[in-house]
Write a protein that holds these residues in place. Sequence first.
Motif, short mmCIF file in Angstrom:
data_model
loop_
_atom_site.label_atom_id
_atom_site.label_comp_id
_atom_site.label_asym_id
_atom_site.label_seq_id
_atom_site.Cartn_x
_atom_site.Cartn_y
_atom_site.Cartn_z
N PHE A 1 13.01 1.82 -14.16
CA PHE A 1 13.86 0.61 -13.50
C PHE A 1 13.80 -0.58 -14.13
CE2 PHE A 1 12.69 3.01 -9.78
CZ PHE A 1 14.14 3.55 -9.47
N GLY A 2 14.93 -1.29 -14.22
CA GLY A 2 15.02 -2.54 -15.21
C GLY A 2 16.04 -2.10 -16.30
N GLY B 1 18.07 -1.93 -11.06
CA GLY B 1 17.09 -2.59 -10.53
C GLY B 1 15.85 -3.11 -11.43
N MET B 2 14.79 -3.64 -11.02
CA MET B 2 13.88 -4.49 -11.74
C MET B 2 12.61 -3.71 -12.04
SD MET B 2 14.26 -7.89 -9.52
CE MET B 2 13.22 -7.62 -8.11
N LYS C 1 2.96 -4.58 -4.78
CA LYS C 1 2.51 -3.12 -4.76
C LYS C 1 2.54 -2.82 -3.36
CE LYS C 1 -1.60 -1.70 -6.49
NZ LYS C 1 -2.81 -1.43 -6.15
N GLY C 2 3.25 -1.88 -2.81
CA GLY C 2 3.43 -1.36 -1.63
C GLY C 2 2.79 0.18 -1.18
N LEU C 3 2.40 0.31 -0.14
CA LEU C 3 2.13 1.88 0.21
C LEU C 3 3.01 2.55 1.16
CD1 LEU C 3 -0.69 3.70 0.17
CD2 LEU C 3 -1.06 2.67 2.34
N LEU C 4 3.52 3.65 0.63
CA LEU C 4 4.55 4.34 1.18
C LEU C 4 3.69 5.72 2.03
CD1 LEU C 4 7.42 5.70 1.45
CD2 LEU C 4 6.96 6.89 -0.72
N LEU C 5 4.07 5.55 3.23
CA LEU C 5 3.79 6.83 4.18
C LEU C 5 4.69 8.18 3.52
CD1 LEU C 5 2.96 4.43 6.04
CD2 LEU C 5 2.84 6.15 7.82
N ILE C 6 3.88 8.85 2.93
CA ILE C 6 4.96 10.10 2.50
C ILE C 6 4.59 11.18 3.26
CG2 ILE C 6 3.37 10.80 0.30
CD1 ILE C 6 5.95 11.18 -1.02
N SER C 7 5.64 12.01 3.79
CA SER C 7 5.65 13.33 4.29
C SER C 7 6.06 14.22 3.35
CB SER C 7 6.37 13.34 5.61
OG SER C 7 7.58 13.41 5.41
N GLY C 8 6.31 15.50 3.87
CA GLY C 8 6.86 16.67 2.85
C GLY C 8 8.45 16.58 3.05
N GLY C 9 8.86 15.73 3.84
CA GLY C 9 10.49 15.80 4.10
C GLY C 9 11.01 15.04 3.03
N ILE C 10 12.47 15.02 3.45
CA ILE C 10 13.57 14.37 2.52
C ILE C 10 13.23 12.81 2.41
CG2 ILE C 10 16.10 14.20 2.35
CD1 ILE C 10 16.41 16.84 3.46
N GLY D 1 11.41 -3.30 -7.93
CA GLY D 1 10.43 -3.68 -8.77
C GLY D 1 8.93 -3.24 -8.11
N MET D 2 8.76 -2.62 -7.06
CA MET D 2 7.72 -2.65 -6.45
C MET D 2 6.89 -1.57 -6.90
SD MET D 2 6.67 -3.00 -2.54
CE MET D 2 6.41 -4.75 -2.37
#
Length: 384
Positions: free
Chosen positions: A69-70, A167-168, A175-184, A197-198
């Motif tokens: 990105f950027g 993007g950047m 920084k962010g925390l993503l809740l990731i499942s196995g979905g789309i 940029g995160m």
Amino acid sequence: MEKVVIVRYSELHLKGKNRGYFERVLITNMEKALKGLKHEIKRQSGRYLVEGFDDFETDNIISRLKKVFGIHSLSIALKVKSDMDEIFKASAEVCSLDGRFKVETHRADKTFPLNSLQISAEIGGRLLSKFKNISVDVHNPQFIVNIDVRENGTTLVFNEFFKGAGGMPVGTSGKGLLLISGGIDSPVAGHMIAKRGMQINCIHFHSYPYTNMQARDKVIELTKVLSQYSCGTKLHIVSVTHIQEEIHKKCNGEYMVTLLRRFMMRIAERVALKCGAQCIITGESLGQVASQTVEGITSSNSVIEKLPVLRPLCGFDKDEIIERSRDMGAYEISIQPYEDCCTVFLPKHPVIKPSLESVLEEEGKLEVENLIEEAINSLEILSL
Ligand code: ATP
Ligand code: MG
């Protein structure tokens, strides 16, 4: 004559005083993306040149940099001395053997004896005499020979622009925390926020042994895809098995998903604060399923105490999300069948518009704090 890759960056020029910082982060991210490949990155007034790589790695370099990105656009170019014979040789190399074309010249070196129009005319004329099946069409060309006469006595010649990720640079927006499942959805949400940029860290909740190890492997694979865009990531894996068993045992079954979501959000916030993340990111899209009605979101959101929750997909239709999932290269993994912890003990009729009052009543039957602590103790962290 040397093959190089031109990297042009986007949006950075808008950032005034921060420009130096943005450029440093971008170069670090490019270095990470090109790790393991022989190369050298050089700065050249408002762009970068990647040089010194093996010819057969050219496509690999382009495909890796397309995920950084950027970057606004990329070109594979031939670098030559700023000399008309050299420039012509390179132009003949990049010229197609037939079709309508034009030559476009940019001259940064104002001491070069010809101006840009003269260079284009001269090189165009020489190309016409060399290749019999090409003709000039300045209005509607089929290909363009681009000539960029730089200040340092070198000229870049190329015929193609590849679109960058835009993007950047990742790392310039915290920084962010993503809740990731196995979905789309969730990998797409992470991709969108990384684009701004995160830096993304991930957290996944599983209910092993109710969910199997393949489900876990799938999430690891998805996180690896996301990691290519977020310049590396950490995956936090947390077991919610006991929480689900307790809900199943003690609460109205219709509230399984609603209550579980509240646990996920609480745990996510604590993990986020521990790992220095400044926000939580989810793949929720308004109204998509029962737990994503505004009432469902209110219920899960209300346990969050300190951090903002970003839901970049809120306004997207599923087909728009799928398109982005394909573009980022996650779709084929996401559609493999798997069990999410949310599908364990799934009620036939989940509450669709849970009132906060009723949610609190059900939750009151649980030892919330103990369950959270126990889950956090199960935390496992993978660097991907
Ligand atoms: P996804 O495709 O991301 O799974 P979805 O359309 O299936 O989304 P839900 O299953 O309701 O929707 O999940 C909504 C959001 O909650 C997800 O996008 C994700 O951010 C989070 N989430 C759901 N399940 C999990 C899990 N097991 N671990 C971590 N986060 C989860
Ligand atoms: Mg899901």
